[in-house]
Design an enzyme around this catalytic site. Structure first.
Site, mmCIF file in Angstrom:
data_model
loop_
_atom_site.group_PDB
_atom_site.id
_atom_site.type_symbol
_atom_site.label_atom_id
_atom_site.label_comp_id
_atom_site.label_asym_id
_atom_site.label_seq_id
_atom_site.Cartn_x
_atom_site.Cartn_y
_atom_site.Cartn_z
ATOM 1 N N ASP A 197 0.865 -1.183 0.000
ATOM 2 C CA ASP A 197 0.000 0.000 0.000
ATOM 3 C C ASP A 197 0.900 1.230 0.000
ATOM 4 O O ASP A 197 2.124 1.118 -0.118
ATOM 5 C CB ASP A 197 -0.909 -0.033 1.233
ATOM 6 C CG ASP A 197 -2.279 0.593 0.975
ATOM 7 O OD1 ASP A 197 -2.310 1.727 0.422
ATOM 8 O OD2 ASP A 197 -3.301 -0.018 1.315
ATOM 9 N N THR A 236 5.496 -17.966 -5.742
ATOM 10 C CA THR A 236 5.979 -19.217 -6.336
ATOM 11 C C THR A 236 5.031 -19.768 -7.391
ATOM 12 O O THR A 236 5.372 -20.706 -8.100
ATOM 13 C CB THR A 236 6.215 -20.290 -5.250
ATOM 14 O OG1 THR A 236 5.033 -20.420 -4.447
ATOM 15 C CG2 THR A 236 7.395 -19.913 -4.373
ATOM 16 N N ARG A 264 0.342 -28.084 2.931
ATOM 17 C CA ARG A 264 -0.469 -29.282 2.729
ATOM 18 C C ARG A 264 0.241 -30.608 2.983
ATOM 19 O O ARG A 264 -0.398 -31.546 3.480
ATOM 20 C CB ARG A 264 -1.089 -29.244 1.322
ATOM 21 C CG ARG A 264 -2.261 -28.289 1.246
ATOM 22 C CD ARG A 264 -2.656 -27.936 -0.173
ATOM 23 N NE ARG A 264 -1.709 -27.010 -0.787
ATOM 24 C CZ ARG A 264 -1.943 -26.327 -1.897
ATOM 25 N NH1 ARG A 264 -3.098 -26.496 -2.530
ATOM 26 N NH2 ARG A 264 -1.049 -25.492 -2.392
#
Length: 243
Positions: A71, A131, A223
């Site tokens: 920002d 990535t 994961r």
């Protein structure tokens, strides 16, 4: 490189990619006592808020707050000030915001520390390229010419110039970043997949052992741990791979 189990655990940041605190709680409890980092990203933070981050700290975990601030400088300064007051160990901004924005983040950190001497100084890092970014996306959609590696190194150099401590980057760029910015410049690498694990939406990946051998300082792993039938066993298996 030879690591103790504690050192290996301390190089792993477990990505808590859950929709709410209740969903994350079972995973957090299952890893109790293993001195890894917990990475809290946008989805969980926006749902659970700063209280969840504080609860992780109270339980002894180190925390990487992954909000990727991007920002105007004054807004990022205020955000960095608030994050520092939470007591997190690591947080990040987008290097694409420029040097002035990154310097403003450090000003926010300094102001928080000046106001409360009990706070610790967090490691502030910048995102170079996600990535999931391929060269085609970089060139044709983002509009940056050249290779992904070139863009990553340029952003890393700007990050160091701004006074931050390191960057988020693919493990495949770690050696280039260290060569350009020095061995003390920290690298945090997503895109880590143990051998045999699903690639999912990552395009530039390495195994944990490959990433450590490439020189990375910390690895973000989600994961392969969080979606495992036995997350604690999955994490311990990765630790064993590193020692």
């Amino acid at each position: 490189m030879s690591l103790t189990r504690e050192q290996a655990a301390g190089r792993i940041m477990v990505a808590l990619d859950y929709p709410d605190a209740a969903s994350a709680e079972a995973l957090v409890s299952s890893l109790e006592g293993i001195p890894c980092y917990m990475k809290v990203g946008m989805q969980l933070y926006y749902a659970a808020g700063p209280g969840f981050v504080k609860s992780l700290k109270e339980r002894g975990y180190k925390v990487f707050l992954d909000l990727k601030m991007h920002d105007i400088p004054n807004t990022v300064k205020g955000g960095a000030n608030s994050i520092t007051k939470l007591g997190v160990d690591v947080f990040n901004v987008h290097a694409a915001g420029g040097v002035d924005m990154m310097k403003a983040a450090m000003e926010g950190v300094d102001a928080a520390l000046a106001a409360d001497s009990s706070l610790q100084r967090p490691l502030v890092i910048a995102v170079t390229q996600l990535t999931s970014t391929s060269m085609k996306v970089l060139n044709e959609e983002i509009g940056i010419s050249g290779s992904v590696q070139d863009a990553v190194v340029r952003y890393a150099q700007l990050t160091k110039q701004a006074g931050l401590g390191g960057v988020v980057a693919s493990p495949q760029e770690v050696e280039l970043i260290k060569a350009a910015c020095g061995d003390d410049f920290q690298t945090i690498t997503p895109g880590i997949r143990p051998a045999g694990a699903d690639v999912n939406d990552q395009t530039r990946i390495m195994t944990p052992r490959q990433a450590i051998e490439a020189g990375t300082d910390y690895m973000v792993i989600g994961r392969p741990i969080t979606a495992a039938a036995d997350p604690r066993a999955a994490l311990q298996s990765i630790i064993e791979e590193l020692i």
